[in-house]
Design an enzyme around this catalytic site. Structure first.
Site, short mmCIF file in Angstrom:
data_model
loop_
_atom_site.label_atom_id
_atom_site.label_comp_id
_atom_site.label_asym_id
_atom_site.label_seq_id
_atom_site.Cartn_x
_atom_site.Cartn_y
_atom_site.Cartn_z
CE1 TYR A 126 24.82 -0.84 -27.83
CE2 TYR A 126 23.67 0.75 -26.44
CZ TYR A 126 24.85 0.21 -26.92
OH TYR A 126 26.05 0.71 -26.53
CB THR A 127 16.03 -1.17 -29.46
OG1 THR A 127 15.95 0.16 -29.97
CG2 THR A 127 16.29 -1.13 -27.97
#
Length: 742
Positions: A126-127
């Protein structure tokens, strides 16, 4: 000596003990050198170095766009670091958290954790991340011949053994790690302060640690909490490489009752602090606090509000208690253990660390300049060949057109080297323009000037130092900032005692003849007017405050003590002291006293002996109490009285006689029999002792009869201790109490 044999199949044989010892030592050295400890050159552990290098190879520089963290982690694991992805990602997260790293090396996008829970970061899918601008100080010179390279784990690629740090990064972001048999804990520091120390050390290599501390006074954490470690402790830390640093939360007061905490110590969770304070409130250990609020938001990342009961509460005392009992104050271990330039781990002091890093930096810059000089000389050599070709352009073209292998012919005809001939043959037709010769001569002049400059610096240690100094100061100016953690000397945190935490209320403690005790609020209580159990009656009472200790004296001269706030209410008959204390058989409690521990009191017996002592000498933690005054056979203990400097003491006997003398004539003892108060016959006894300021009016009370003595009458009885004194009227034969006249 190791015993080993090789059998006929060529297999080495060893005992299990030898194999185990070697395997463990190999593992220990691997953990120390290749996992847990940072290198002094760039201050990075191998996993951090590989993450930074892999990101630069992926083109994730500060000017690039963010890319998924999973891509970076995959590259690191696949090319350089064959370990677990979660450990690798956690190392990457740590370098992106501005509350963990003083100068973050990774610029993250997405959820990278919070101060309250640093491990609450999102999964790497996600990051997104890229390198921060600061990381360029570690990577900028990587491709300029400055560092050694080693093959990666499968030999398919090469990776730098260390990064060419332009600043002493080992001090800037700090690190912690546990190896086998050793650990490291390096706190973060301020870039400008450390650079100034390096510059000073370059100017004067004989500087002492004490002198360097003027430039680097203390660690500088990525928060605004205060460093309160004494200067002497910090000096000892930097001189030995071992010690601890203490950091305290910063706060200010709003509206007189709201204490606003706006900076927490390094790696302390605000939620945990509030939980610790709330636990004390539930346990009734924080009566001065009425409310807690977490008002943290985007504009104020840390804003914890502690609401006090009133403006009369001493804020500093209350906060010192919270500092001592919660994480609002934390101590951090410091152990400056790094892998040195010799490849060995060692605990170093401040000067050794900086001096060794400067050796590395000077060598790095020398290698960078030499690398550039080699490139310049190589280019000048090629330009010489190109110039020859342009001056003989027609003949060169003719040779190239006529010869099957023009290269050796060109080399022989014009005296060219292989490199020069190759560069002539690789010339494009567009470079045969007339202006090209001018460009070559201009480039030659420029490179020749650069060559001379490089050689001057390389041949002069002083010039090399000056260059390093200039670059350090420029980097500090570009990437540095002001100190964030203020350095102060504050009062030591101290937890308040149970008595200190209680509200201070006036109380009257009443003792009955049968040893029952009770406490009433206020000083307007008359113990004689209270109801008692059948067969019981009033014995004594004392005035004081709820925070004080109540002292009880028994018929044998022993003293006992109990906190006044724990005594039962006077609304009932109270409770027997024998339920809490353990006097001997047939022993009864006679007196009760309240006051500050430093108050001085006169302890006297009816036998006519007494002494002065501090009230805290009467305190006892034992249920059986402690011996205070030695009573002659048949003697009783008298009501103790408070005494102040320059007081007079009045002694009244059953004869009846009265003596007044200066209180300073009595000895000050912790316990004992005391000195003689008054000269009297054996059949008489002392009935009352009282201390008062000269010039006072006193009431002598015998039953219901009260006789008042003014200053003149009292002065008639003034003499030295142990004199007979003056006679009194027969009506004062049984004086039981002396008090100040209203």
């Amino acid at each position: 000596m190791t015993q080993q044999t090789i059998n006929y199949e060529g297999i080495e044989q060893r005992t299990v003990a030898e194999f185990t010892e070697k395997a463990y030592l190999d593992y220990a050295m691997y953990v120390i050198l290749d996992r847990a400890l940072p290198h002094i050159s760039d201050g990075l552990k191998p996993v951090q170095r590989r993450i930074i290098y892999a990101m630069s190879e992926l083109g994730l520089k500060a000017s690039a766009k963010h890319k998924k963290s999973a891509r970076t982690v995959g590259d690191v694991l696949g090319k350089f670091h064959p370990h677990g992805d979660s450990a690798c990602y956690e190392a990457m997260v740590l370098m992106a958290q501005d509350f963990s790293f003083r100068y973050p090396l990774v610029d993250g996008q997405g959820n990278w954790g919070s101060v309250d829970d640093p491990k609450s970061f999102a999964a790497m899918r996600y990051t997104e991340a890229k390198l921060s601008k600061f990381s360029q100080l570690l990577l900028e010179e990587t491709g300029q011949g400055t560092v050694d390279w080693a093959p990666n784990f499968d030999g398919s690629l090469e990776e730098p053994t260390v990064l060419p740090a332009r600043v002493p990064h080992v001090f800037l972001n700090g690190t912690s790690g546990i190896a086998v048999g050793m650990a490291t804990d390096i706190p973060p520091h301020n870039l400008r302060e450390v650079v100034n120390a390096c510059v000073a050390l370059l100017d004067n290599p004989n500087l002492t640690v004490q002198e360097l501390i003027e430039f680097v006074p203390a660690p500088d954490y990525p928060n605004s909490a205060k460093v309160i470690t004494p200067k002497a402790d910090l000096q000892r830390l930097y001189e030995t490489g071992n010690g601890s640093v203490r950091q305290r939360a910063a706060y200010f007061v709003e509206d007189g009752v709201n204490v606003v905490i706006d900076a927490l110590p390094f790696q302390v969770s605000g939620a945990k602090v509030l939980e610790q304070i709330a636990a004390q409130m539930r346990a009734k250990k924080l009566p001065m606090v009425v409310d807690l609020r977490d008002e943290s938001d985007h504009e104020n990342p840390i804003r914890l509000v502690v609401e006090l009961r009133s403006k009369r509460i001493d804020v500093e005392t209350a906060m010192l208690h919270l500092f001592a009992t919660t994480d609002l104050e934390r101590s951090y271990r410091v152990n400056l253990n790094v892998i040195g330039l010799n490849g060995r781990p060692q605990v170093k002091n401040l000067k050794t660390m900086l001096a060794e890093w400067l050796v590395y930096r000077l060598e790095t810059v020398r290698r960078r300049l030499q690398y550039r000089l080699d490139k310049v000389l190589e280019r000048l050599h090629i330009l010489d060949g190109l110039l020859i070709a342009f001056l003989n352009i027609d003949e060169v073209i003719a040779i190239i057109r006529a010869e099957d292998k023009p290269k050796p012919v060109l080399m022989e005809r014009f005296g060219l080297t292989d490199v020069q001939a190759e560069s002539i043959l690789e010339l494009k037709l567009r470079h045969l323009a007339k202006l090209e010769e001018m460009r070559i001569r201009a480039e030659q002049a420029e490179l020749e000037a650069e060559r001379q400059k490089l050689e001057k610096i390389l041949n002069s240690p002083a010039r090399l130092k000056t260059l390093v100094k200039t670059e350090l100061l420029a980097d500090a100016e570009a990437y540095g900032d002001e100190r964030r953690s203020p350095l102060i000397e504050g009062r030591a945190a101290q937890a308040m005692s149970e008595q200190d935490l209680l509200p201070s209320e006036t109380v009257t403690v009443v003792l009955s003849e049968n040893g029952w005790i009770r406490a009433a609020k206020g000083h307007d209580v008359d113990g004689l007017a209270l109801p008692y159990k059948s067969g019981d009656a009033f014995c004594d009472q004392a005035l004081g405050h709820s925070r004080e200790m109540a002292v009880f004296l028994d018929s044998t001269g022993r003293s006992y003590s109990l906190p006044a706030h724990t005594l039962p209410s006077a609304r009932s008959h109270g409770e027997p002291l024998t339920g809490r204390l353990s006097p001997g058989n047939g022993v009864s409690f006679k007196q009760v006293v309240l006051g500050n521990p430093q108050d001085k009191v006169i302890i006297a017996s009816s036998a006519g002996y007494g002494f002065v002592t501090q009230l805290e000498n009467c305190y006892s933690k034992n249920k059986a109490g402690k011996g205070l005054i030695t009573l002659p056979e048949g003697a009783n203990i008298l009501k103790p009285c408070l005494v102040a400097p320059n007081d007079w003491v009045m002694v009244v006997t059953s004869e009846p006689r009265m003596l007044v003398f200066a209180a300073e004539e009595l000895p000050e003892l912790a316990k004992g029999k005391g000195n003689k108060l008054i000269q009297m016959a054996q059949e008489f006894e002392v009935t009352a002792v009282f201390a008062f300021a000269p010039g006072s009016k006193l009431d002598l009370i015998a039953g219901n009869y009260v006789k008042t003595f003014g200053p003149t009458a009292i002065e008639e009885a003034l003499a030295s201790r142990a004199k007979r004194g003056i006679s009194l009227p027969r009506t004062l034969k049984m004086v039981s109490k002396i008090s100040l006249s209203e």
